[in-house]
Design a protein around this motif. Structure first.
Motif, PDB file in Angstrom:
ATOM      1  N   SER A 151       1.027  -6.825  -4.540  1.00  0.00           N
ATOM      2  CA  SER A 151       0.358  -5.761  -5.273  1.00  0.00           C
ATOM      3  C   SER A 151       0.705  -5.847  -6.751  1.00  0.00           C
TER       4      SER A 151
ATOM      5  N   SER B 227      -0.410  -3.688  -8.888  1.00  0.00           N
ATOM      6  CA  SER B 227      -0.229  -2.311  -9.355  1.00  0.00           C
ATOM      7  C   SER B 227       1.205  -1.845  -9.146  1.00  0.00           C
TER       8      SER B 227
ATOM      9  N   ARG C 173       0.008  -9.725   2.153  1.00  0.00           N
ATOM     10  CA  ARG C 173      -0.680  -8.589   1.551  1.00  0.00           C
ATOM     11  C   ARG C 173      -1.405  -9.102   0.313  1.00  0.00           C
TER      12      ARG C 173
ATOM     13  N   GLU D  94      -4.719  -8.488  -2.801  1.00  0.00           N
ATOM     14  CA  GLU D  94      -5.750  -7.739  -3.493  1.00  0.00           C
ATOM     15  C   GLU D  94      -6.930  -8.686  -3.619  1.00  0.00           C
TER      16      GLU D  94
ATOM     17  N   ILE E 277      -5.270  -6.131   3.346  1.00  0.00           N
ATOM     18  CA  ILE E 277      -5.970  -5.989   2.068  1.00  0.00           C
ATOM     19  C   ILE E 277      -5.567  -4.647   1.485  1.00  0.00           C
ATOM     20  N   ASP E 278      -4.765  -4.707   0.433  1.00  0.00           N
ATOM     21  CA  ASP E 278      -4.201  -3.496  -0.164  1.00  0.00           C
ATOM     22  C   ASP E 278      -5.068  -2.895  -1.258  1.00  0.00           C
ATOM     23  N   ALA E 279      -5.923  -3.706  -1.877  1.00  0.00           N
ATOM     24  CA  ALA E 279      -6.728  -3.183  -2.981  1.00  0.00           C
ATOM     25  C   ALA E 279      -7.914  -4.088  -3.245  1.00  0.00           C
TER      26      ALA E 279
ATOM     27  N   GLN F   5     -10.172  -5.295  -6.562  1.00  0.00           N
ATOM     28  CA  GLN F   5     -10.244  -5.307  -8.021  1.00  0.00           C
ATOM     29  C   GLN F   5     -11.691  -5.456  -8.442  1.00  0.00           C
TER      30      GLN F   5
END
Length: 115
Positions: A35, A37, A69, A71, A108-110, A112
């Motif tokens: 991540s 972020s 993990r 993005e 899938i954490d985010a 973009q």
């Protein structure tokens, strides 16, 4: 976790994590492993291969179980990205370490978006 032992060869977990990270970063649609972020310094310095977001364990059959993990970039089909990540990781680990991968769990954490 200490060393991973396979057929008389010891491999540091960080080595496998780096292989996984590099293979994942090469998949089209992956924006970052781990991540960005959660780590603002990494965001400022750019997206370098990192083992952040990668976990490796060995099962009783000496096969690897891997969790990664990521993005992803907006506009890509998430099931396709996950399938491509699984294949890239399994191929890279098999060719570079010589060990079969039992499972690859992709989180899938985010997403973009283009700026």
């Amino acid at each position: 976790m200490s060393e991973l032992n396979f057929d008389g060869m010891a491999v540091a977990p960080g080595v496998v994590e780096t292989i996984v990270s590099l293979a994942t970063n090469e998949v089209e649609g992956v924006a970052a492993v781990g991540s960005t972020s959660a780590n603002p310094i990494r965001t400022v310095l750019g997206s370098k291969p990192s083992a952040q977001g990668v976990e490796v364990s060995v099962d009783e059959d000496s096969k690897l179980n891997i969790s990664v993990r990521v993005e992803v970039l907006y506009g890509y089909a998430l099931p396709d990205i996950a399938a491509n990540i699984r294949k890239a990781i399994a191929d890279a680990v098999k060719s570079q370490v010589g060990v079969d991968v039992n499972a690859v769990d992709v989180y899938i954490d985010a997403i973009q978006f283009a700026r």
